[in-house]
Design a protein around this motif. Structure first.
Motif, PDB file in Angstrom:
ATOM      1  N   LYS A   3       0.846  -1.199   0.000  1.00  0.00           N
ATOM      2  CA  LYS A   3       0.000   0.000   0.000  1.00  0.00           C
ATOM      3  C   LYS A   3       0.874   1.239   0.000  1.00  0.00           C
ATOM      4  CE  LYS A   3      -3.581  -2.268   2.684  1.00  0.00           C
ATOM      5  NZ  LYS A   3      -4.210  -2.409   4.002  1.00  0.00           N
ATOM      6  N   HIS A   5       1.425   5.334   0.959  1.00  0.00           N
ATOM      7  CA  HIS A   5       1.088   6.112   2.145  1.00  0.00           C
ATOM      8  C   HIS A   5      -0.300   6.748   2.028  1.00  0.00           C
ATOM      9  CE1 HIS A   5       3.183   6.931   5.803  1.00  0.00           C
ATOM     10  NE2 HIS A   5       2.755   8.180   5.827  1.00  0.00           N
ATOM     11  N   HIS A   7      -3.022   5.291   0.842  1.00  0.00           N
ATOM     12  CA  HIS A   7      -4.037   4.245   0.669  1.00  0.00           C
ATOM     13  C   HIS A   7      -5.381   4.637   1.287  1.00  0.00           C
ATOM     14  CE1 HIS A   7      -5.951   0.250   1.232  1.00  0.00           C
ATOM     15  NE2 HIS A   7      -5.392   0.022   0.057  1.00  0.00           N
ATOM     16  N   GLN A   8      -5.340   5.077   2.540  1.00  0.00           N
ATOM     17  CA  GLN A   8      -6.593   5.450   3.212  1.00  0.00           C
ATOM     18  C   GLN A   8      -7.232   6.661   2.538  1.00  0.00           C
ATOM     19  OE1 GLN A   8      -8.183   3.601   5.614  1.00  0.00           O
ATOM     20  NE2 GLN A   8      -9.862   5.038   5.199  1.00  0.00           N
ATOM     21  N   ALA A   9      -6.400   7.593   2.093  1.00  0.00           N
ATOM     22  CA  ALA A   9      -6.930   8.783   1.401  1.00  0.00           C
ATOM     23  C   ALA A   9      -7.681   8.377   0.138  1.00  0.00           C
ATOM     24  CB  ALA A   9      -5.784   9.741   1.056  1.00  0.00           C
ATOM     25  N   HIS A  10      -7.194   7.350  -0.538  1.00  0.00           N
ATOM     26  CA  HIS A  10      -7.898   6.871  -1.738  1.00  0.00           C
ATOM     27  C   HIS A  10      -9.258   6.297  -1.372  1.00  0.00           C
ATOM     28  CE1 HIS A  10      -4.346   7.682  -3.903  1.00  0.00           C
ATOM     29  NE2 HIS A  10      -3.656   6.646  -3.501  1.00  0.00           N
ATOM     30  N   LEU A  11      -9.277   5.469  -0.326  1.00  0.00           N
ATOM     31  CA  LEU A  11     -10.548   4.876   0.105  1.00  0.00           C
ATOM     32  C   LEU A  11     -11.518   5.979   0.517  1.00  0.00           C
ATOM     33  CD1 LEU A  11      -9.267   1.818   2.207  1.00  0.00           C
ATOM     34  CD2 LEU A  11      -9.947   1.865  -0.209  1.00  0.00           C
ATOM     35  N   ASP A  12     -11.003   6.981   1.217  1.00  0.00           N
ATOM     36  CA  ASP A  12     -11.856   8.100   1.646  1.00  0.00           C
ATOM     37  C   ASP A  12     -12.428   8.863   0.457  1.00  0.00           C
ATOM     38  OD1 ASP A  12     -11.230   7.391   4.212  1.00  0.00           O
ATOM     39  OD2 ASP A  12      -9.756   8.996   4.537  1.00  0.00           O
ATOM     40  N   ILE A 203       0.250  13.250   2.729  1.00  0.00           N
ATOM     41  CA  ILE A 203      -1.191  13.291   3.002  1.00  0.00           C
ATOM     42  C   ILE A 203      -1.662  14.749   3.087  1.00  0.00           C
ATOM     43  CG2 ILE A 203      -2.982  12.702   4.701  1.00  0.00           C
ATOM     44  CD1 ILE A 203      -1.275  10.132   5.266  1.00  0.00           C
TER      45      ILE A 203
END
Lengths: 357, 129
Positions: A3, A5, A7-12, A203
């Motif tokens: 993943k 850095h 990764h979560q931003a993409h999901l969000d 981020i």
């Protein structure tokens, strides 16, 4: 799966994720066509942190690059970027890459994610003969911000001292500041930048760009954008079985000091005669062009589509193809059970927002 | 979870089947399928011909990939959705309605019993979503 850095931003941001060479990456955030248009007409950003970044230093760095790259790094002034292929002894393409010259004998190189292991192994093997060393930078994140209004958005969100310098950064040049390494480069056929920052900063940068209305774009849009721009994709439009002279990359091969790895094979090929070339094809009928579809002309000369898709900008099916160098005008493509007419063109299909076909 | 209408039948190849009042069936691809394909840019509609169950009869292509359409039942194609020629994105926008693909008259109504119910189809795609 690996993943980045972000990764979560993409999901969000609502990304649909896919396995891309072992990386869990966004393919789109809803509609890849909308993302494509955002980059052609306005601005979009791609997380390309999966790409492999290496730094090369040492007194024989330039000599090393002259040995392993088919292009000529001596052309580069400090702060300039160069596109090149890296060849094996047979002249086949191990990878294509961008080299940024930071200072004398100090380079940053970005290679493809899918070829990371073999590229690093090749660097390690070849560098032994030189007084130079190579270090991978896995903790550097990379964002490509692309589109006619991409630079404006970056000027808004970057620290003011960086922005001042970015405002006058020329194409294919780079800005090399603490924490911000910015190349005015890209893979879309539009103006834009590629920003390399330590991953702990990425981020915040992503969020600021979001606030500046830069649209998150996935690898799907990245592929149609680069295809329209006639830019090669490693593994499809080139591989170790083909030389740059046969797939439209002859312009990246240097003329002088023809002593890089693979040069002898290219000389032999030139003597024997080059039989293939890269062209663009546009489907003249309804349908979609795809990788590996066969082309045939009125005299039975053949070719193969190396990359094909629907062009969101031209609203027709387009492809890059490696064909017989004497390919004629009346060319057909085999799609399932049918033979459909294609028009052959000189690449690219689209550049700087303008459809050229 | 993708929307799966209760009153339709389904097959594993992600097609839905609606039994019409005249006994014919109308066929399209599911919300789950259009979502997996992404932006749809071309549809090769079936020929108005007869097909056996499972025969390839058309193709839906997104920017990303091509996906075959199969005849979910044995019979004859009696109508196709011509609107898809100019607006293939109707499948993305409204897969169960304006995005229908073709209609068949069927040879053997018994084949309908082997189709999946909405509940069964939901279970089959659960793991993928």
């Amino acid at each position: 799966m690996k993943k980045t850095h972000l990764h979560q931003a993409h999901l969000d941001a609502g990304a649909k994720m896919v396995d891309f060479g072992g990386w869990d990456m966004p393919i789109n955030y809803g509609s890849q066509i909308e993302e494509h248009h955002a980059v052609r007409q306005d601005k979009g950003m791609f997380d390309v942190s999966h790409m492999t970044i290496v730094d090369l230093v040492g007194p024989e760095s330039e000599k090393f690059l002259l040995k392993i790259l088919a292009n000529d790094v001596r052309k580069l002034g400090d702060g300039k970027a160069l596109y090149s292929t890296m060849l094996n002894e047979s002249g086949g393409i191990i990878d294509d890459l961008i080299t940024y010259k930071r200072a004398a004998n100090n380079y940053r190189i970005v290679v493809n994610a899918g070829t990371r292991e073999k590229d690093l192994a090749w660097f390690e093997k070849q560098i032994k003969a030189f007084d130079a060393s190579i270090t991978e930078r896995p903790k550097v994140a990379m964002l490509a911000v692309q589109g006619p209004h991409a630079v404006e958005a970056c000027l808004e969100v970057l620290p003011s001292d960086i922005s001042k310098k970015l405002a006058s950064l020329k194409k294919f040049s780079c800005l090399d500041e603490t924490d911000y390494f910015i190349g005015r480069t890209g893979y879309t056929g539009e103006d834009g930048v590629e920003i390399l920052v330590p991953q702990e900063k990425v981020i915040e940068l992503w969020n600021k760009l979001l606030q500046a209305d830069v649209k998150p774009c996935g690898l799907g849009a990245r592929d149609t954008l680069r295809l329209e721009a006639g830019m090669h994709l490693y593994g499809q439009d080139m591989n170790e079985e083909i030389t740059p002279l046969e797939c439209g990359l002859g312009w990246t091969v240097r003329k002088e000091d023809f002593n890089f790895i693979g040069a002898d094979a290219l000389t032999t090929l030139r003597t024997q005669g080059i039989t293939k070339k890269m062209i663009g094809v546009v489907l003249a009928e309804r349908g979609i062009l795809r990788h590996n579809q066969e082309l045939v002309d009125e005299n039975g000369l053949t070719g193969i589509i190396t990359s094909g898709s629907f062009s969101p900008s031209a609203k027709v099916a387009i492809g890059m193809a490696i064909v017989d160098k004497n390919m004629g005008e009346n060319v057909k493509v085999k799609i399932r059970k049918k033979e459909l007419n294609v028009k052959c063109i000189k690449l690219p299909f689209v550049r700087n927002g303008k459809v050229l076909i | 979870m993708s929307y799966v209408p209760d009153n339709f039948k389904y097959v594993e190849s992600h097609e839905w089947i609606e039994v019409l009042d005249n006994g014919n069936v109308r066929i399209g691809i599911t919300e789950h399928a259009q979502n997996a394909l992404g932006d749809i840019v071309f549809v090769e509609l079936p020929e108005e011909d007869s097909y056996a169950i499972g025969d390839e009869c058309g193709v839906v292509e997104s920017v990303k990939t091509a996906s075959d359409i199969y005849a979910p039942l044995t019979g004859t194609v009696v109508a196709v959705n011509d609107a898809l020629e100019d607006a293939p994105e109707l499948i993305n926008e409204n897969p169960y309605d304006d995005g229908w693909i073709f209609e068949m008259s069927i040879d053997d109504a018994n084949e309908l019993k082997d189709l999946m119910t909405a509940e069964e189809y939901r279970n089959s795609i659960e793991d993928e979503e």
